[in-house]
Design a protein around this motif. Structure first.
Motif, PDB file in Angstrom:
ATOM      1  N   LEU A  53      46.318  53.597  37.130  1.00  0.00           N
ATOM      2  CA  LEU A  53      46.333  52.582  38.182  1.00  0.00           C
ATOM      3  C   LEU A  53      46.359  53.228  39.571  1.00  0.00           C
ATOM      4  CD1 LEU A  53      48.783  49.958  36.657  1.00  0.00           C
ATOM      5  CD2 LEU A  53      46.339  49.661  37.071  1.00  0.00           C
ATOM      6  N   ALA A  54      47.067  54.335  39.692  1.00  0.00           N
ATOM      7  CA  ALA A  54      47.115  55.027  40.988  1.00  0.00           C
ATOM      8  C   ALA A  54      45.727  55.492  41.407  1.00  0.00           C
ATOM      9  CB  ALA A  54      48.083  56.213  40.905  1.00  0.00           C
ATOM     10  N   VAL A  55      44.973  56.040  40.449  1.00  0.00           N
ATOM     11  CA  VAL A  55      43.609  56.482  40.751  1.00  0.00           C
ATOM     12  C   VAL A  55      42.740  55.278  41.112  1.00  0.00           C
ATOM     13  CG1 VAL A  55      41.550  57.567  39.804  1.00  0.00           C
ATOM     14  CG2 VAL A  55      43.817  58.513  39.277  1.00  0.00           C
ATOM     15  N   MET A  56      42.893  54.201  40.339  1.00  0.00           N
ATOM     16  CA  MET A  56      42.098  53.007  40.602  1.00  0.00           C
ATOM     17  C   MET A  56      42.415  52.420  41.977  1.00  0.00           C
ATOM     18  SD  MET A  56      42.381  51.172  36.869  1.00  0.00           S
ATOM     19  CE  MET A  56      41.677  49.651  37.499  1.00  0.00           C
ATOM     20  N   LEU A  57      43.715  52.379  42.325  1.00  0.00           N
ATOM     21  CA  LEU A  57      44.112  51.800  43.600  1.00  0.00           C
ATOM     22  C   LEU A  57      43.585  52.643  44.766  1.00  0.00           C
ATOM     23  CD1 LEU A  57      45.664  49.549  45.002  1.00  0.00           C
ATOM     24  CD2 LEU A  57      47.734  50.939  44.813  1.00  0.00           C
ATOM     25  N   MET A  58      43.665  53.969  44.622  1.00  0.00           N
ATOM     26  CA  MET A  58      43.133  54.853  45.664  1.00  0.00           C
ATOM     27  C   MET A  58      41.634  54.642  45.822  1.00  0.00           C
ATOM     28  SD  MET A  58      45.202  58.401  44.893  1.00  0.00           S
ATOM     29  CE  MET A  58      44.147  59.296  46.007  1.00  0.00           C
ATOM     30  N   ALA A  59      40.899  54.499  44.708  1.00  0.00           N
ATOM     31  CA  ALA A  59      39.448  54.306  44.772  1.00  0.00           C
ATOM     32  C   ALA A  59      39.103  52.968  45.421  1.00  0.00           C
ATOM     33  CB  ALA A  59      38.858  54.386  43.363  1.00  0.00           C
ATOM     34  N   VAL A  60      39.866  51.912  45.069  1.00  0.00           N
ATOM     35  CA  VAL A  60      39.600  50.592  45.652  1.00  0.00           C
ATOM     36  C   VAL A  60      39.892  50.601  47.144  1.00  0.00           C
ATOM     37  CG1 VAL A  60      40.388  48.191  45.683  1.00  0.00           C
ATOM     38  CG2 VAL A  60      39.947  49.324  43.499  1.00  0.00           C
ATOM     39  N   GLU A  61      41.013  51.218  47.531  1.00  0.00           N
ATOM     40  CA  GLU A  61      41.363  51.268  48.959  1.00  0.00           C
ATOM     41  C   GLU A  61      40.316  52.075  49.744  1.00  0.00           C
ATOM     42  OE1 GLU A  61      45.297  52.804  48.842  1.00  0.00           O
ATOM     43  OE2 GLU A  61      46.245  50.835  48.553  1.00  0.00           O
ATOM     44  N   SER A  62      39.839  53.180  49.140  1.00  0.00           N
ATOM     45  CA  SER A  62      38.791  53.977  49.810  1.00  0.00           C
ATOM     46  C   SER A  62      37.505  53.175  49.959  1.00  0.00           C
ATOM     47  CB  SER A  62      38.517  55.262  49.015  1.00  0.00           C
ATOM     48  OG  SER A  62      39.664  56.070  48.971  1.00  0.00           O
ATOM     49  N   ALA A  63      37.160  52.441  48.912  1.00  0.00           N
ATOM     50  CA  ALA A  63      35.941  51.620  48.974  1.00  0.00           C
ATOM     51  C   ALA A  63      36.081  50.520  50.015  1.00  0.00           C
ATOM     52  CB  ALA A  63      35.668  51.022  47.597  1.00  0.00           C
ATOM     53  N   ARG A  89      34.392  42.786  50.326  1.00  0.00           N
ATOM     54  CA  ARG A  89      35.737  43.167  50.764  1.00  0.00           C
ATOM     55  C   ARG A  89      36.813  42.308  50.071  1.00  0.00           C
ATOM     56  NH1 ARG A  89      37.103  46.535  54.674  1.00  0.00           N
ATOM     57  NH2 ARG A  89      39.211  46.354  55.556  1.00  0.00           N
ATOM     58  N   GLU A  90      36.496  41.005  49.913  1.00  0.00           N
ATOM     59  CA  GLU A  90      37.462  40.121  49.239  1.00  0.00           C
ATOM     60  C   GLU A  90      37.657  40.505  47.774  1.00  0.00           C
ATOM     61  OE1 GLU A  90      38.144  35.343  48.355  1.00  0.00           O
ATOM     62  OE2 GLU A  90      36.534  35.999  49.705  1.00  0.00           O
ATOM     63  N   ASP A  91      36.550  40.880  47.127  1.00  0.00           N
ATOM     64  CA  ASP A  91      36.657  41.317  45.722  1.00  0.00           C
ATOM     65  C   ASP A  91      37.496  42.587  45.605  1.00  0.00           C
ATOM     66  OD1 ASP A  91      35.087  39.195  44.946  1.00  0.00           O
ATOM     67  OD2 ASP A  91      33.217  40.357  45.034  1.00  0.00           O
ATOM     68  N   LEU A  92      37.286  43.517  46.547  1.00  0.00           N
ATOM     69  CA  LEU A  92      38.078  44.752  46.516  1.00  0.00           C
ATOM     70  C   LEU A  92      39.557  44.470  46.769  1.00  0.00           C
ATOM     71  CD1 LEU A  92      35.654  47.126  48.474  1.00  0.00           C
ATOM     72  CD2 LEU A  92      36.160  47.155  46.006  1.00  0.00           C
ATOM     73  N   ALA A  93      39.834  43.476  47.618  1.00  0.00           N
ATOM     74  CA  ALA A  93      41.232  43.109  47.868  1.00  0.00           C
ATOM     75  C   ALA A  93      41.871  42.553  46.605  1.00  0.00           C
ATOM     76  CB  ALA A  93      41.303  42.101  49.016  1.00  0.00           C
ATOM     77  N   ALA A 118      45.785  45.831  40.762  1.00  0.00           N
ATOM     78  CA  ALA A 118      46.313  47.169  40.476  1.00  0.00           C
ATOM     79  C   ALA A 118      47.783  47.258  40.844  1.00  0.00           C
ATOM     80  CB  ALA A 118      45.506  48.215  41.226  1.00  0.00           C
ATOM     81  N   ARG A 119      48.142  46.634  41.979  1.00  0.00           N
ATOM     82  CA  ARG A 119      49.554  46.662  42.385  1.00  0.00           C
ATOM     83  C   ARG A 119      50.430  45.894  41.383  1.00  0.00           C
ATOM     84  NH1 ARG A 119      46.947  45.598  47.381  1.00  0.00           N
ATOM     85  NH2 ARG A 119      46.897  47.455  48.721  1.00  0.00           N
ATOM     86  N   ARG A 120      49.913  44.740  40.879  1.00  0.00           N
ATOM     87  CA  ARG A 120      50.676  44.007  39.868  1.00  0.00           C
ATOM     88  C   ARG A 120      50.811  44.825  38.589  1.00  0.00           C
ATOM     89  NH1 ARG A 120      47.492  39.562  41.512  1.00  0.00           N
ATOM     90  NH2 ARG A 120      46.317  39.639  39.559  1.00  0.00           N
ATOM     91  N   GLY A 121      49.755  45.566  38.277  1.00  0.00           N
ATOM     92  CA  GLY A 121      49.831  46.443  37.110  1.00  0.00           C
ATOM     93  C   GLY A 121      50.888  47.514  37.278  1.00  0.00           C
ATOM     94  N   ARG A 122      51.019  48.051  38.487  1.00  0.00           N
ATOM     95  CA  ARG A 122      52.048  49.063  38.743  1.00  0.00           C
ATOM     96  C   ARG A 122      53.440  48.435  38.631  1.00  0.00           C
ATOM     97  NH1 ARG A 122      50.632  52.975  43.711  1.00  0.00           N
ATOM     98  NH2 ARG A 122      52.305  54.138  42.679  1.00  0.00           N
ATOM     99  N   ALA A 123      53.580  47.162  39.074  1.00  0.00           N
ATOM    100  CA  ALA A 123      54.867  46.470  38.923  1.00  0.00           C
ATOM    101  C   ALA A 123      55.217  46.308  37.447  1.00  0.00           C
ATOM    102  CB  ALA A 123      54.826  45.120  39.627  1.00  0.00           C
ATOM    103  N   LEU A 124      54.181  46.019  36.637  1.00  0.00           N
ATOM    104  CA  LEU A 124      54.397  45.891  35.204  1.00  0.00           C
ATOM    105  C   LEU A 124      54.853  47.215  34.598  1.00  0.00           C
ATOM    106  CD1 LEU A 124      54.233  44.437  32.488  1.00  0.00           C
ATOM    107  CD2 LEU A 124      51.773  44.905  32.458  1.00  0.00           C
TER     108      LEU A 124
END
Length: 501
Positions: free
Chosen positions: A303-313, A324-328, A334-340
């Motif tokens: 998830l950390a890798v995915m979140l970094m890639a989404v934020e970079s994109a 941009r809305e889809d990336l948000a 990803a953040r909810r997944g990290r909470a899980l």
């Protein structure tokens, strides 16, 4: 004339015939002599004839085997010389016979070598013309029988003392009814019950209705089996106060007063099996925790890798781009997944914990407004904090998560509204935190799985809420107890070791 002499003959030399009375008298004397020989010489018992002054007139030869004396050695001796000092049995029997009363007595006589012989004697007066002229006694050596009887009594006393003190249940059943039960067996029914409360009742009265048919069949099988046949058994018993206990033991075929009976030995294994179940559950939870921790750790890295890639994109996409809305949305997922994963790590107790000592009441009080919002407008939330509740040592953030999870579950159990109570109390050295609701309760088939990760009865959810509660509380040395019944609501009691502030 006829000469008078000792030879009484007639003139023709013939012996005169006896008169009829003389012939009967001679026959009677012969019969008495034969009877006397039979009574004394052929009698298997030791026979005595005593004079009225208490001396021995005669005995048969059985005295040699019983007391070691020859008949001539005791003839003319007072009876008291042959009795054991201090035993007045022979004197009492002799006095009664002189008074014309026959009876059976037990007494101790002295053997020639000095040891005591226990005798059972039938003593009777010898009466001639209405006068007691002597005493007759027929006696048997019952020493071995008396010793066996004494050993049996001592064995029974030892057995009874042992059985009375055993913490397990010992009982005897004949024709399905209880003939004997020890105090521990009676006390298994409930405080204050005694053996008198149980004797006479049928075996199946104690057995849980679901087990009665099989239990009655086993009891009948053992009762009809050869003596000594034993069968192991397990039963659930239902006591008058509603408790259901589990027992295990042995049924053995015996004889009681000449009739078939069953000896039962049983112990209450309710607590042991509950502890075994809790240990197995703890082992299962530990295994699941290790699995969850490994999955959460790897998933968190992905998830950390995915979140970094989404934020970079997102940073490379113009502000007005529809992507941009889809990336948000992807970043939010990803953040909810990290909470899980954090919940998984908390459940597995692999997340870094920062324990401190704090007053639990202060944490609950600080969350009051948040808890009210979680409960919602249809649920009445009450908070009752005991002033002497005290402090605990734990991670405050994890305790807050525990409280949030329990209140959320309570709210979900009240779809039509109701009440939720949060309470603290000082309980036997522990600090108890209780979350209670008036909901529909927990079904019996669900209770064994309450704290298993990923188990849930909800349409939505991950099944980690109660698993996290269990992990946090047991992680600081506490325990969780659940009080619930269908239609009567649910209460979760969390016991934390109390810490001096």
């Amino acid at each position: 004339m006829t000469e008078t002499g000792t030879d009484s003959k007639t003139d023709d030399g013939a012996v005169p015939a006896e008169a009829p009375g003389e012939e009967s008298a001679r026959a009677g004397v012969a019969s008495v002599a034969a009877l006397d020989r039979a009574v004394f010489d052929a009698n298997p018992d030791l026979v005595w004839e005593l004079a009225t002054n208490g001396t021995v007139r005669r005995t048969n030869r059985r005295i040699v085997d019983v007391l070691g004396y020859a008949p001539d050695e005791v003839r003319g001796r007072p009876l008291r010389e042959l009795q054991v000092a201090g035993d007045d049995g022979p004197a009492r029997a002799f006095s009664a016979a002189l008074a014309g009363r026959a009876g059976v007595y037990r007494c101790r006589m002295r053997h020639r070598d000095g040891h005591a012989v226990v005798m059972r004697a039938a003593v009777m007066p010898v009466v001639v013309d209405g006068e007691v002229v002597g005493v007759f006694a027929s006696s048997q050596d019952v020493t071995a029988a008396v010793e066996a009887e004494q050993k049996l009594r001592e064995g029974e006393a030892r057995y009874r003392a042992l059985v009375e003190q055993l913490p397990e249940c010992v009982a005897m059943f004949a024709e399905e009814r209880c003939e004997f039960i020890n105090p521990a067996g009676a006390a298994m029914r409930g405080l204050g019950y005694t053996p008198d409360d149980v004797r006479g009742h049928r075996w199946t009265e104690f057995v849980d209705p679901e087990d009665r048919a099989a239990s009655a069949a086993l009891l009948a099988e053992v009762a009809a089996a050869p003596e000594g046949t034993a069968r192991a058994y397990e039963n659930r018993f239902r006591w008058p106060d509603g408790r259901r206990v589990e027992v295990e033991g042995t049924l053995t075929a015996v004889r009681l007063n000449g009739r078939p009976a069953v000896h039962s030995f049983a112990r209450d294994v309710t607590v042991r099996r509950r502890v075994e179940g809790e240990r197995l559950r703890a082992q299962r939870m530990e295994a699941l925790g290790r699995l969850a921790a490994g999955v959460a750790h790897d998933f968190n890295n992905l998830l950390a890798v995915m979140l970094m890639a989404v934020e970079s994109a997102a940073a490379a996409v113009p502000d007005d781009s529809p992507v941009r809305e889809d990336l948000a949305d992807a970043a939010d997922a990803a953040r909810r997944g990290r909470a899980l994963t954090r919940q998984l790590l908390t459940f597995a107790r692999r997340q870094e914990s920062r324990p401190t000592t704090f007053a639990l009441n202060e944490v609950v009080q600080g969350m009051r407004d948040l808890l009210r919002r979680i409960a919602g407008p249809a649920v009445r939330l009450s908070v009752d904090l005991a002033p002497d509740a005290g402090a605990i040592t734990a991670d405050p953030g994890q305790v807050e998560q525990v409280l949030l999870n329990l209140v959320t579950n309570a709210r979900d159990a009240l779809p039509d509204g109701g009440a939720v109570a949060v309470e603290t109390a000082h309980a036997d050295g522990d600090l108890r935190l209780t979350v209670r609701d008036t909901g529909h309760g927990i079904a019996p088939d669900v209770r064994p799985h309450l704290f298993e990760p990923f188990f849930t009865t909800k349409q939505e959810g991950y099944g980690l809420g109660l698993a996290t509660v269990y992990g946090v509380v047991t992680g600081v040395g506490g325990r969780v107890e659940v009080e619930s019944a269908p239609g009567e609501g649910t209460a979760f009691h969390l016991y934390f070791p109390r810490t001096a502030p």
